[in-house]
Design an enzyme around this catalytic site. Structure first.
Site, PDB file in Angstrom:
ATOM      1  N   GLU A 288      43.631  35.252  38.820  1.00 36.79           N
ATOM      2  CA  GLU A 288      44.146  34.586  37.783  1.00 36.79           C
ATOM      3  C   GLU A 288      43.057  34.231  36.843  1.00 36.79           C
ATOM      4  OE1 GLU A 288      45.360  32.592  34.909  1.00 36.79           O
ATOM      5  OE2 GLU A 288      44.904  30.886  36.109  1.00 36.79           O
ATOM      6  N   CYS A 322      44.556  27.474  31.188  1.00 36.86           N
ATOM      7  CA  CYS A 322      44.535  28.964  30.810  1.00 36.86           C
ATOM      8  C   CYS A 322      46.207  29.416  30.507  1.00 36.86           C
ATOM      9  CB  CYS A 322      44.431  29.785  32.038  1.00 36.86           C
ATOM     10  SG  CYS A 322      45.547  28.972  33.648  1.00 36.86           S
TER      11      CYS A 322
END
Length: 519
Positions: A288, A322
């Site tokens: 990720e 994020c």
């Protein structure tokens, strides 16, 4: 193991309740009393002190030492790898019910130590109370959810058999996993990626972020108390260029679970693709890697909802998520002016300060490097748009950056394309919904996005064409909940691995088809 109750998420703490505020203040007192202690590595259950250390600092009081953590080198990395490799032979044969039970015990222990674990993040990561509490709740959720997921998979899945033949489809553990976890969710993601690997029967070498190694050590204490056998998780803080590369390259590494920046993720993926001497498998990478996330506000929208969603998504934990909103695209002049004005008002009302203060909404960025990077975008903002609020910073005592809103930014400007990872949000205007959607899709990332609209046709269009792994409708673009909104994105946002979802445990397993002739 008896039938488990249905999975439900751990509720967040209501800090308007005086009892809860006092409990958190007491946890902060307890953690403050432990600052500056020294922590060893943990390899095969043994505590290993080294002569060199990683020093963890409080980002809100930059000279205050949170802890000194022993720093691994390649020799110790090899020792940890050998321990994990040897332990895999027995751990992978341990019944899934026993592995799941350990996760559930760890979740129960974490609930008992909840405010303490959160307080460590307030001190070590600069997380305000609500952000730290949410991080701990998510860690508990991961343990509870993945335990149940493994129990669903332990007997495999049904396949067809036929006359004279019995067929089964089963799962097997992979091997040794290298978990490289981030500092921005130093408990939730670190714990989640670790326990997902472990409950699937794998062993782990855990390399936590160098800025937040103490919270990872505290998690190791929880795993030990929960009864996890030695060698299943080996705690190995150290430099990425030395220890991280060594572990990624190692021929006995079966998979790498990484959360972090795009550049580091791509580097890991490249190194993992190369075969080392003695390696007999293709290494699996679960990654990720970040985002450049957009909230699209339609001309037909609840503008107050839009403004509230933008501020919370852009400035929660100083934009160091994020999934944080770093771009806003508003359709139409009237809507643009209204939403921008209200976002400016709400931003000015935010309380920025010491995260140990329970009334603080936003505190610092993580360290001096982050401070330098984020503040460098102030000059970019002045060139590419106009700063309507914020644009100030102070690192005299801690790394404080004021929440910043930049108006009138072109869709292809740097502020609209580069991941800043700080409290800066750029506003851009679109004339039609189709144009707004095109702007939302014009980055190399595809993690989260949100649409604020009352137009059903536009909502359906966004569901089909807004190219992100996590799309939110009439809410902010942060705050995915384990088991409810599996998390992971497209393109340069990573492998779309969907943490907290029904497919995640399967990434840590390999399947075996067995066919038996009936004679």
């Amino acid at each position: 193991m008896t039938q488990l109750p249905k999975y439900v998420t751990e509720p967040l703490t209501d800090f308007t309740v005086e009892e809860n505020r006092k409990a958190y203040e007491q946890a902060l007192e307890k953690v403050n009393a432990q600052l500056g202690e020294t922590y060893p590595l943990i390899i095969n259950g043994e505590k290993v002190q080294t002569e060199t250390f990683l020093t963890s600092y409080n980002p809100a009081k930059k000279t205050e030492v949170v802890g000194h953590v022993s720093k691994a080198d390649q020799a110790l990395a090899e020792k940890a790898m050998q321990a994990a490799d040897a332990t895999f032979a027995t751990w992978s044969k341990t019944p899934a019910e026993e592995r799941a039970a350990i996760l559930l015990r760890a979740a129960a222990i974490t609930k008992e130590r909840r405010h303490e674990m959160s307080a460590w993040m307030t001190l070590e990561a600069g997380k305000p109370w609500a952000e730290a509490d949410g991080d701990t709740a998510e860690a508990i959720d991961f343990m509870e959810y993945y335990a149940r997921q493994m129990l669903e998979l332990k007997d495999g899945k049904p396949v067809q058999s036929r006359n004279g033949e019995k067929n089964t489809f089963e799962y097997r553990s992979l091997g040794v996993g290298v978990v490289i976890s981030p500092w921005n969710f130093p408990f939730a993601i670190m714990a989640g990626t670790t326990v997902a690997a472990v409950v699937a029967g794998n062993t782990v070498v855990l390399k936590p972020a160098s800025t937040t190694p103490v919270i990872a050590y505290k998690f190791m204490e929880i795993l030990e108390e929960a009864g996890l056998p030695k060698g299943v998780v080996n705690y190995l803080p150290g430099p990425g260029a030395e220890v991280g590369d060594y572990l990624v390259d190692h021929p006995r590494t079966r998979f790498i679970s990484f959360t972090g920046s795009r550049d580091v993720g791509l580097r890991i993926n490249e190194r993992a693709s190369k075969i080392s001497e003695g390696q007999i498998w293709i290494k699996r990478v679960i990654a990720e890697m970040g985002g450049k996330d957009t909230i699209v506000v339609d001309s037909e929208a609840d503008f107050e909802l839009a403004a509230q969603s933008i501020v919370k998504s852009a400035f929660g934990f100083s934009g160091q998520k994020c999934s944080a909103c770093s771009r806003v695209v508003v359709v139409g002049d009237e809507a643009y002016d209204h939403v921008l004005q209200r976002v400016v008002q709400l931003t000015k009302e935010l309380q920025v300060g010491d995260p140990q203060n329970g009334d603080t909404f936003m505190a610092t960025v993580i360290d001096d490097k982050a401070f330098a990077k984020v503040t460098s975008y102030f000059d970019v903002a002045k060139e590419e748009g106009r700063i309507v609020v914020g644009g100030e910073a102070d690192d005299s005592t801690g790394y404080f950056v004021q929440p910043t809103v930049v108006a009138d930014v072109a869709p292809k400007a740097r502020l609209m394309q580069e991941e800043i990872f700080g409290p800066i949000v750029a506003f851009s205007k679109a004339t039609t919904f189709e144009e707004a959607l095109a702007v939302a899709n014009n980055t190399e990332y595809g993690l989260t996005g949100a649409i604020i609209s009352t137009n059903d046709e536009h909502i359906e269009r966004a569901k089909e064409d807004f190219f992100v792994g996590n799309l939110y409708i009439n809410r902010g673009c942060t705050g995915a909940i384990v088991g409810y909104q599996p998390f992971g994105g497209y393109n340069m946002s990573g492998t779309c691995s969907k943490a907290g979802g029904p497919d995640f445990i399967g990434l840590h397993l390999q399947s075996k088809s067995i066919s038996k002739a009936l004679v």
